[in-house]
Design a protein around this motif. Structure first.
Motif: not given
Length: 148
Positions: A53, A85-86, A32-33, A89, A28-29, A36, A82
């Motif tokens: 965002s 963005n989610a 997300n990177s 993701n 997930t990290g 973003k 947001r």
């Protein structure tokens, strides 16, 4: 109760689930990177410098230049940027997982094909072939007596 807990924890499924959760958190990290830092800047540039965002609706009626300003003022906001963005993701994660599962299934199928048919498959094929051969030839002998 302690023994039941030990049995529950030591089962393979629980350990595999824990490993999956840990890897999922790390993944997930990374995603997300990716979203973003890699995907959203070009998408925003293509759309004329838009930063998703920073899209929000102020429910308190005030006018704020950014989401950070609205949050600093304590305004109630709906942060739909947001959410976008989610959603991106989620689509990236689900697409990546689809590709991983697809590849694992393909490798598993290839491994199974290399191993050849199982003993049960061979027996079922023999039974099928015997039934076909029996159906193709007329049977002149009476059926065997079966007890009722």
């Amino acid at each position: 109760m302690l023994n039941e807990f030990k049995t529950f924890i030591s089962r393979g499924n629980v350990v595999e689930l824990a490993v999956g959760i840990i890897i999922g958190a790390a993944f997930t990290g990374i995603v997300n990177s990716l979203v973003k830092d890699m995907l959203m800047p070009p998408i925003g540039w293509i759309m004329g410098g838009i930063d998703f965002s920073n899209y929000f609706i102020s429910l308190s009626g005030g006018r704020y230049d950014s989401l950070a300003a609205a949050e600093a003022a304590g305004a109630a906001t709906i942060n739909y940027g947001r959410f976008i963005n989610a959603l991106i993701n989620f689509l990236i994660v689900s697409g990546a997982l689809f590709l991983i599962v697809r590849q694992v299934n393909r490798l598993h199928f290839m491994h199974k094909a290399e191993a050849g048919p199982s003993r049960q498959e061979v027996l079922l094929e023999e039974i099928r072939d015997a039934l076909r051969a029996r159906a193709a030839t007329p049977d002149t002998a009476p059926p065997p007596n079966r007890p009722a």
